[in-house]
Design a protein around this motif. Structure first.
Motif, PDB file in Angstrom:
ATOM      1  N   TYR A  47       0.681  -0.934  -0.072  1.00 25.81           N
ATOM      2  CA  TYR A  47       0.085  -0.306  -0.260  1.00 25.81           C
ATOM      3  C   TYR A  47       0.660   1.861   0.197  1.00 25.81           C
ATOM      4  N   TYR A  48       1.889   1.536   0.671  1.00 28.65           N
ATOM      5  CA  TYR A  48       2.740   2.512   0.680  1.00 28.65           C
ATOM      6  C   TYR A  48       4.094   2.582  -0.007  1.00 28.65           C
ATOM      7  N   ARG A  49       4.083   1.237  -0.271  1.00 29.07           N
ATOM      8  CA  ARG A  49       5.338   1.326  -1.786  1.00 29.07           C
ATOM      9  C   ARG A  49       4.625   1.669  -3.559  1.00 29.07           C
ATOM     10  N   GLN A  50       3.570   1.398  -2.977  1.00 24.04           N
ATOM     11  CA  GLN A  50       2.633   1.406  -4.294  1.00 24.04           C
ATOM     12  C   GLN A  50       1.967   2.037  -5.031  1.00 24.04           C
ATOM     13  N   HIS A  51       0.830   2.403  -3.682  1.00 26.14           N
ATOM     14  CA  HIS A  51      -0.219   2.634  -4.173  1.00 26.14           C
ATOM     15  C   HIS A  51      -1.040   4.190  -3.261  1.00 26.14           C
ATOM     16  N   HIS A  52      -0.292   4.924  -2.520  1.00 26.96           N
ATOM     17  CA  HIS A  52      -0.734   5.739  -1.148  1.00 26.96           C
ATOM     18  C   HIS A  52      -1.319   6.976  -1.300  1.00 26.96           C
ATOM     19  N   ALA A  53      -2.412   7.561  -0.807  1.00 30.66           N
ATOM     20  CA  ALA A  53      -2.401   8.680  -1.336  1.00 30.66           C
ATOM     21  C   ALA A  53      -4.143   8.925  -0.556  1.00 30.66           C
ATOM     22  N   VAL A  55      -7.821   9.238  -0.080  1.00 30.87           N
ATOM     23  CA  VAL A  55      -9.132   8.683  -0.380  1.00 30.87           C
ATOM     24  C   VAL A  55     -10.285   9.377  -0.408  1.00 30.87           C
ATOM     25  N   HIS A  56     -11.295   9.318  -1.538  1.00 29.83           N
ATOM     26  CA  HIS A  56     -12.534   9.889  -1.826  1.00 29.83           C
ATOM     27  C   HIS A  56     -12.315  10.897  -1.784  1.00 29.83           C
ATOM     28  N   ARG A  57     -10.422  11.309  -3.226  1.00 28.63           N
ATOM     29  CA  ARG A  57     -10.825  12.193  -3.394  1.00 28.63           C
ATOM     30  C   ARG A  57      -9.987  11.956  -5.050  1.00 28.63           C
ATOM     31  N   GLU A  64      -7.021   7.056  -6.717  1.00 29.97           N
ATOM     32  CA  GLU A  64      -8.095   6.355  -7.111  1.00 29.97           C
ATOM     33  C   GLU A  64      -7.603   5.008  -6.366  1.00 29.97           C
ATOM     34  N   GLU A  65      -7.018   3.890  -6.848  1.00 34.67           N
ATOM     35  CA  GLU A  65      -6.093   3.155  -6.682  1.00 34.67           C
ATOM     36  C   GLU A  65      -5.922   3.313  -4.874  1.00 34.67           C
ATOM     37  N   ALA A  66      -6.107   4.409  -3.968  1.00 34.62           N
ATOM     38  CA  ALA A  66      -6.293   3.836  -2.418  1.00 34.62           C
ATOM     39  C   ALA A  66      -7.568   3.503  -2.323  1.00 34.62           C
ATOM     40  N   THR A  67      -7.993   4.314  -2.489  1.00 34.96           N
ATOM     41  CA  THR A  67      -9.657   3.996  -2.388  1.00 34.96           C
ATOM     42  C   THR A  67     -10.635   2.765  -3.218  1.00 34.96           C
ATOM     43  N   GLY A  72     -12.671  -1.513  -0.964  1.00 38.44           N
ATOM     44  CA  GLY A  72     -12.547  -3.527  -1.351  1.00 38.44           C
ATOM     45  C   GLY A  72     -11.712  -4.166  -0.343  1.00 38.44           C
ATOM     46  N   ALA A  73     -11.639  -3.603   0.881  1.00 40.23           N
ATOM     47  CA  ALA A  73     -11.453  -4.279   1.694  1.00 40.23           C
ATOM     48  C   ALA A  73     -12.757  -4.531   2.580  1.00 40.23           C
ATOM     49  N   ARG A  74     -13.651  -2.812   2.535  1.00 37.77           N
ATOM     50  CA  ARG A  74     -14.487  -3.362   3.194  1.00 37.77           C
ATOM     51  C   ARG A  74     -15.551  -4.197   2.587  1.00 37.77           C
ATOM     52  N   SER A  75     -15.299  -4.101   1.167  1.00 38.11           N
ATOM     53  CA  SER A  75     -16.392  -5.098   0.119  1.00 38.11           C
ATOM     54  C   SER A  75     -15.870  -6.708   0.781  1.00 38.11           C
ATOM     55  N   ALA A  76     -14.434  -6.770   1.511  1.00 38.57           N
ATOM     56  CA  ALA A  76     -14.550  -8.233   1.598  1.00 38.57           C
ATOM     57  C   ALA A  76     -15.008  -8.399   2.477  1.00 38.57           C
ATOM     58  N   PHE A  77     -14.958  -7.198   4.256  1.00 45.00           N
ATOM     59  CA  PHE A  77     -14.791  -7.624   5.492  1.00 45.00           C
ATOM     60  C   PHE A  77     -16.573  -8.285   5.042  1.00 45.00           C
ATOM     61  N   ALA A  78     -16.985  -7.039   4.534  1.00 45.10           N
ATOM     62  CA  ALA A  78     -18.937  -7.578   3.693  1.00 45.10           C
ATOM     63  C   ALA A  78     -18.649  -8.463   4.268  1.00 45.10           C
ATOM     64  N   ARG A  79     -18.148  -9.618   3.142  1.00 49.36           N
ATOM     65  CA  ARG A  79     -18.517 -10.705   2.408  1.00 49.36           C
ATOM     66  C   ARG A  79     -18.455 -11.691   3.608  1.00 49.36           C
ATOM     67  N   PHE A  80     -16.762 -11.154   3.951  1.00 43.25           N
ATOM     68  CA  PHE A  80     -16.705 -13.281   5.605  1.00 43.25           C
ATOM     69  C   PHE A  80     -17.630 -12.273   6.485  1.00 43.25           C
ATOM     70  N   ILE A  81     -18.060 -10.931   7.135  1.00 48.72           N
ATOM     71  CA  ILE A  81     -19.539 -11.294   8.452  1.00 48.72           C
ATOM     72  C   ILE A  81     -20.876 -11.900   7.062  1.00 48.72           C
ATOM     73  N   ASN A  82     -20.660 -11.992   6.308  1.00 52.97           N
ATOM     74  CA  ASN A  82     -22.217 -11.773   5.632  1.00 52.97           C
ATOM     75  C   ASN A  82     -22.617 -10.695   5.681  1.00 52.97           C
ATOM     76  N   ALA A  83     -22.556  -9.627   5.970  1.00 57.80           N
ATOM     77  CA  ALA A  83     -23.454  -8.014   5.618  1.00 57.80           C
ATOM     78  C   ALA A  83     -24.624  -8.341   4.717  1.00 57.80           C
ATOM     79  N   GLY A  84     -24.917  -7.378   4.612  1.00 58.20           N
ATOM     80  CA  GLY A  84     -25.803  -7.181   3.946  1.00 58.20           C
ATOM     81  C   GLY A  84     -25.322  -6.408   2.444  1.00 58.20           C
TER      82      GLY A  84
END
Ligand code: PMP
Length: 418
Positions: A47-53, A55-57, A64-67, A72-84
């Motif tokens: 993340y720090y080597r390649q993508h940092h800036a 987010v949401h701006r 865009e990559e940082a966002t 993407g992590a939010r989506s992964a976590f939502a899937r992991f706990i079976n959130a809607g």
């Protein structure tokens, strides 16, 4: 079991090859914080080597990559706990902040969960301080009161007392630990949730210690809120998630004000973004989120997604608990605190004539890392009339040899004291 290869999994965790005081590290302090696989360490580094800036701006590639990594992590976590939806997952610093967010919101007037004088907050006698103090602050601010369902002698919850508090009426929220960090007790979270909701209460489940041991499925649990710390589930420190059911989050006022959480701002009035961003004021922990996303994918790939592997991993943790328990029970004057059926791989213990604090250094010299203290559960310690315990807490990457090394070191250490 062939489905679960503990040596292959250990090889993913670089710290597990360390030596301490010239001895191989035996890390049995997993309930305090779990170790990190290369996948997580690399994700933070990448993340720090390649993508940092920030987010949401948008407006440039790195932003865009940082966002994309953050969301993407939010989506992964939502899937992991079976959130809607991913929008039901708010990034926070950890379980402590997750609980403060809900309790803090409940001190604000004018919404469905606003606390008022006479309202009750139902807790249990085995809560971590982070699920006690935020509610005390909220009750001081609003005139609501805390009621507590006690703990039985074996460390299980007094479910009758829990129900009696619900029957007495006025419980606005029940907030309870799923797996006790101090005793390993696994509470029947789904049944408690159903009972509390039937009495008109909202439910917050502290899933800190469930995350590394159990499958978390919020659709199955049916809870309103769930609090998780990333660092207990093999992710980085400083990142966690508050899951909140969509209707709940939509009805809640902001917890903190700042950038990123608004629609429009003027000195007369500001309007707020929709969840989850309404609750994420300021520049968030993007590197931490990227690491947590990697931890989720690691757990999915290596453990959870193949039912055979998952079953074998659970059996392995159970075998660790059995081995440690059997060895400790053979030690004269040793008492295990918390023997509830179906408990997680946590062993809290005391030895006659030896202060628990003295056991930590003895084991450390043998390379064995355990925790001694009150485990941020002082009311639970008081319930059992002890100042502290020594606690060995296991993860799937621990071995039966390590359980033996721990017991051997304890036996040797006690000979020195006696
Ligand atoms: N609840 C439980 C059951 C815990 O074990 C912990 C961490 N020891 C917490 C809450 C608080 O987590 P954190 O310190 O990561 O916010």
């Amino acid at each position: 079991s062939t489905a679960f290869d503990v040596d292959a999994l250990r090889a993913c965790f670089p710290i597990l090859t360390r030596e301490v005081h010239g001895k191989p590290l035996v890390y049995l302090d997993n309930a305090a914080s779990a170790q990190k696989p290369d996948a997580v360490i690399d994700a933070v580094s990448e993340y720090y080597r390649q993508h940092h800036a920030n987010v949401h701006r948008g407006l440039h590639v790195l932003a865009e990559e940082a966002t994309a990594l953050y969301e993407g992590a939010r989506s992964a976590f939502a899937r992991f706990i079976n959130a809607g939806t991913p929008q039901e997952c708010v990034f926070v610093r950890g379980a402590t902040e997750a609980i403060n967010l809900v309790a803090g919101s409940m001190t604000r007037p004018g919404h469905a969960l606003s606390l008022r004088p006479g309202d009750r907050v139902l807790l249990t006698g085995m809560e971590h301080h982070s699920n006690i103090v935020p509610w005390q602050l909220a009750c001081e601010a609003t005139g609501a009161e805390i009621v507590v369902a006690g703990v039985l002698d074996d460390g299980s919850l007094d479910a009758d007392a829990f129900q009696a508090h619900l029957d007495a009426g006025g419980v606005k929220i029940a907030s309870f630990v799923w797996v006790s960090n101090a005793l390993g007790t696994v509470n029947p979270a789904k049944a408690l949730t159903a009972a509390a909701q039937a009495a008109g209460a909202a439910v917050l489940v502290d899933a800190c210690q469930a995350a590394p041991h159990l499958k978390m499925d919020v659709a199955d649990l049916g809870c309103d809120f769930l609090a998780v710390s990333g660092h207990k589930m093999f992710g980085p420190t400083g990142i966690g998630v508050l899951y909140g059911r969509a209707e709940r989050l939509a009805a809640m006022p902001p917890y903190q004000g700042g950038g990123e959480m608004i629609q429009r701002v003027s000195f007369e009035k500001s309007t707020y973004a929709d969840p989850p961003h309404r609750f994420e004021a300021g520049t968030p922990n993007m590197a931490g989120a990227a690491g947590l996303g990697a931890a989720v994918r690691f757990m999915e790939d290596e453990l959870v997604s193949d039912p055979l592997v998952w079953e074998a991993a659970q059996a392995h943790e159970h075998a660790l608990l059995e081995r440690a328990t059997r060895r400790l029970e053979a030690i004269e004057g040793l008492r295990i605190l918390g023997t509830a059926p179906g408990k997680a791989a946590v062993v809290s213990f005391l030895v006659d004539g030896v202060h628990p604090y003295d056991l930590g250094p003895v084991l450390d010299r043998a390379g064995v890392a355990i925790r001694t203290g009150h485990h941020c559960t002082e009311p639970l310690m008081a319930r059992f009339g002890v100042p502290a315990t020594a606690r060995a807490s296991f993860a799937f990457y621990n071995t039966l040899d390590e359980a033996d090394a721990f017991a051997d070191a304890l036996e040797r250490g006690l000979r020195f004291f006696r």
